[in-house]
Design a protein around this motif. Sequence first.
Motif, PDB file in Angstrom:
ATOM      1  N   ASN A   1       0.798  -1.230   0.000  1.00 28.82           N
ATOM      2  CA  ASN A   1       0.000   0.000   0.000  1.00 28.82           C
ATOM      3  C   ASN A   1       0.834   1.285   0.000  1.00 28.82           C
ATOM      4  OD1 ASN A   1       0.743  -0.123   2.628  1.00 28.82           O
ATOM      5  ND2 ASN A   1      -1.325  -0.494   3.456  1.00 28.82           N
ATOM      6  N   SER A   2       2.158   1.144   0.004  1.00 24.96           N
ATOM      7  CA  SER A   2       2.982   2.356  -0.116  1.00 24.96           C
ATOM      8  C   SER A   2       3.718   2.391  -1.469  1.00 24.96           C
ATOM      9  CB  SER A   2       3.978   2.436   1.041  1.00 24.96           C
ATOM     10  OG  SER A   2       4.852   1.337   0.977  1.00 24.96           O
ATOM     11  N   SER A   3       3.339   1.498  -2.375  1.00 27.93           N
ATOM     12  CA  SER A   3       4.029   1.444  -3.669  1.00 27.93           C
ATOM     13  C   SER A   3       3.701   2.672  -4.524  1.00 27.93           C
ATOM     14  CB  SER A   3       3.590   0.175  -4.424  1.00 27.93           C
ATOM     15  OG  SER A   3       4.118   0.191  -5.728  1.00 27.93           O
ATOM     16  N   GLY A   4       4.638   3.041  -5.367  1.00 25.00           N
ATOM     17  CA  GLY A   4       4.411   4.133  -6.315  1.00 25.00           C
ATOM     18  C   GLY A   4       3.630   3.661  -7.537  1.00 25.00           C
ATOM     19  N   PHE A   5       3.486   2.349  -7.691  1.00 24.53           N
ATOM     20  CA  PHE A   5       2.724   1.806  -8.824  1.00 24.53           C
ATOM     21  C   PHE A   5       1.266   1.627  -8.421  1.00 24.53           C
ATOM     22  CE2 PHE A   5       7.058   0.284  -9.593  1.00 24.53           C
ATOM     23  CZ  PHE A   5       7.256   0.739 -10.885  1.00 24.53           C
ATOM     24  N   LEU A   6       0.386   2.185  -9.237  1.00 19.93           N
ATOM     25  CA  LEU A   6      -1.044   2.131  -8.902  1.00 19.93           C
ATOM     26  C   LEU A   6      -1.499   0.697  -8.615  1.00 19.93           C
ATOM     27  CD1 LEU A   6      -3.856   3.777  -8.932  1.00 19.93           C
ATOM     28  CD2 LEU A   6      -4.125   2.747 -11.199  1.00 19.93           C
ATOM     29  N   TYR A   7      -1.135  -0.238  -9.501  1.00 19.80           N
ATOM     30  CA  TYR A   7      -1.609  -1.622  -9.370  1.00 19.80           C
ATOM     31  C   TYR A   7      -1.231  -2.211  -8.018  1.00 19.80           C
ATOM     32  CZ  TYR A   7      -2.227  -6.598 -10.469  1.00 19.80           C
ATOM     33  OH  TYR A   7      -2.616  -7.922 -10.450  1.00 19.80           O
ATOM     34  N   LEU A   8       0.046  -2.107  -7.672  1.00 23.30           N
ATOM     35  CA  LEU A   8       0.520  -2.724  -6.423  1.00 23.30           C
ATOM     36  C   LEU A   8      -0.024  -1.977  -5.203  1.00 23.30           C
ATOM     37  CD1 LEU A   8       4.202  -3.549  -7.411  1.00 23.30           C
ATOM     38  CD2 LEU A   8       2.219  -5.069  -7.422  1.00 23.30           C
ATOM     39  N   ARG A   9      -0.158  -0.648  -5.326  1.00 19.08           N
ATOM     40  CA  ARG A   9      -0.669   0.137  -4.197  1.00 19.08           C
ATOM     41  C   ARG A   9      -2.128  -0.218  -3.900  1.00 19.08           C
ATOM     42  NH1 ARG A   9      -3.516   4.620  -4.165  1.00 19.08           N
ATOM     43  NH2 ARG A   9      -2.971   5.327  -6.253  1.00 19.08           N
ATOM     44  N   VAL A  10      -2.929  -0.269  -4.975  1.00 21.46           N
ATOM     45  CA  VAL A  10      -4.361  -0.565  -4.789  1.00 21.46           C
ATOM     46  C   VAL A  10      -4.547  -1.976  -4.231  1.00 21.46           C
ATOM     47  CG1 VAL A  10      -6.532  -0.909  -6.062  1.00 21.46           C
ATOM     48  CG2 VAL A  10      -5.142   1.135  -6.453  1.00 21.46           C
ATOM     49  N   LYS A  11      -3.741  -2.913  -4.712  1.00 16.74           N
ATOM     50  CA  LYS A  11      -3.822  -4.288  -4.192  1.00 16.74           C
ATOM     51  C   LYS A  11      -3.453  -4.305  -2.701  1.00 16.74           C
ATOM     52  CE  LYS A  11      -4.951  -6.670  -7.828  1.00 16.74           C
ATOM     53  NZ  LYS A  11      -6.285  -7.275  -7.881  1.00 16.74           N
ATOM     54  N   GLY A  12      -2.413  -3.526  -2.339  1.00 16.31           N
ATOM     55  CA  GLY A  12      -2.006  -3.441  -0.930  1.00 16.31           C
ATOM     56  C   GLY A  12      -3.093  -2.793  -0.088  1.00 16.31           C
ATOM     57  N   GLU A  13      -3.732  -1.771  -0.638  1.00 18.46           N
ATOM     58  CA  GLU A  13      -4.823  -1.102   0.097  1.00 18.46           C
ATOM     59  C   GLU A  13      -6.001  -2.051   0.294  1.00 18.46           C
ATOM     60  OE1 GLU A  13      -3.834   3.461  -1.414  1.00 18.46           O
ATOM     61  OE2 GLU A  13      -5.537   2.391  -2.282  1.00 18.46           O
ATOM     62  N   ALA A  14      -6.300  -2.820  -0.743  1.00 17.47           N
ATOM     63  CA  ALA A  14      -7.410  -3.788  -0.619  1.00 17.47           C
ATOM     64  C   ALA A  14      -7.092  -4.800   0.487  1.00 17.47           C
ATOM     65  CB  ALA A  14      -7.639  -4.492  -1.958  1.00 17.47           C
ATOM     66  N   GLU A  15      -5.876  -5.299   0.508  1.00 19.90           N
ATOM     67  CA  GLU A  15      -5.476  -6.251   1.554  1.00 19.90           C
ATOM     68  C   GLU A  15      -5.677  -5.639   2.945  1.00 19.90           C
ATOM     69  OE1 GLU A  15      -1.418  -7.466   1.109  1.00 19.90           O
ATOM     70  OE2 GLU A  15      -1.775  -8.597  -0.737  1.00 19.90           O
ATOM     71  N   ALA A  16      -5.157  -4.407   3.109  1.00 23.89           N
ATOM     72  CA  ALA A  16      -5.232  -3.760   4.427  1.00 23.89           C
ATOM     73  C   ALA A  16      -6.675  -3.536   4.853  1.00 23.89           C
ATOM     74  CB  ALA A  16      -4.472  -2.439   4.389  1.00 23.89           C
ATOM     75  N   ARG A  17      -7.518  -3.146   3.895  1.00 20.15           N
ATOM     76  CA  ARG A  17      -8.919  -2.859   4.231  1.00 20.15           C
ATOM     77  C   ARG A  17      -9.685  -4.126   4.576  1.00 20.15           C
ATOM     78  NH1 ARG A  17     -10.859   2.333   0.714  1.00 20.15           N
ATOM     79  NH2 ARG A  17      -8.985   3.560   1.035  1.00 20.15           N
ATOM     80  N   VAL A  18      -9.385  -5.201   3.862  1.00 23.08           N
ATOM     81  CA  VAL A  18     -10.059  -6.476   4.162  1.00 23.08           C
ATOM     82  C   VAL A  18      -9.606  -6.968   5.533  1.00 23.08           C
ATOM     83  CG1 VAL A  18     -10.165  -8.919   3.512  1.00 23.08           C
ATOM     84  CG2 VAL A  18     -10.513  -7.161   1.782  1.00 23.08           C
ATOM     85  N   GLU A  19      -8.327  -6.843   5.801  1.00 23.38           N
ATOM     86  CA  GLU A  19      -7.790  -7.262   7.103  1.00 23.38           C
ATOM     87  C   GLU A  19      -8.455  -6.473   8.229  1.00 23.38           C
ATOM     88  OE1 GLU A  19      -3.453  -7.452   6.705  1.00 23.38           O
ATOM     89  OE2 GLU A  19      -3.434  -7.790   8.875  1.00 23.38           O
TER      90      GLU A  19
END
Length: 241
Positions: free
Chosen positions: A139-157
Amino acid sequence: MAALTPEELKNLRKSFQEKNQSCFILGASGETGKELLAEILRQQVFSKVTLIGRRKLDLEGPLYASVTQEVVDFEKLDDSAASFQGHAVGFCCLGTTRAKAGADGFVRVDRDYIEHSAKLAKAGGCHHFVLQSTKGADNSSGFLYLRVKGEAEARVEAVGFERCSIFRPAVLLCDRQESRPTEWIARKFLGLVALVSPTAMSVPTVTVARAMVNHVVMPGKEGQKAEVLENAAIHALGQMK
Ligand SMILES: NC(=O)c1ccc[n+]([C@@H]2O[C@H](COP(=O)([O-])OP(=O)(O)OC[C@H]3O[C@@H](n4cnc5c(N)ncnc54)[C@H](OP(=O)(O)O)[C@@H]3O)[C@@H](O)[C@H]2O)c1
């Protein structure tokens, strides 16, 4: 994780099956989702399977007797809260691409729809949520794809499931129906790499699906709510038949 013997896995499946639980799948029309549905039906570990999606799939015949389909509008998901009621386990293989949906559409599907679904699932009694994310999600990545995936993980958790499992596969190997030329070229190349180093950069969707089903029948780790399964772990779990 130590590999189980076929006998141990068989016993785990049997005791899981005896619980007569229901699950739902988000994204069952997709490449991983359809393998997941096939694997769940093959193993018969759930007494009822609900597919929650934006369209009805053509699933006819006795093989699908335990399958129910719920067509929902993901933009008005609260109207479909009932579809998320009463499932012990929820699998999420939802996702789009920036090329298909634009940057905003990608964020909407790959993060917001997933978070909203997870919240409705928790309210409906789901205790184990299995999220298909991606290798490198951050969720701290500069790449949209990886950041959004990280954000989704954090929000689901953060939804607070009793058990939450995050699968981070590398490039998915499958015969994709939809034309994605860059992915097609990458997949051909990675298919060759996989001959030398099978777990490094790719994973077949069928392996991801089997790994997910094998994972849910195994007990969760003590004191560890979110389990993250990287590509090598997915391969290892998915080998167990
Ligand atoms: N491609 C890769 O190499 C790769 C690698 C690692 C992780 N992943 C991730 O793994 C997950 C599954 O990938 P996949 O390739 O198996 O998926 P896929 O074949 O692209 O299928 C995606 C699923 O999401 C649904 N979906 C897409 N847009 C939607 C929308 N606007 N509203 C409602 N539903 C929508 C699709 O429904 P419809 O059939 O109705 O369109 C389909 O069921 C994705 O999150 C992906 O980012 C992919």
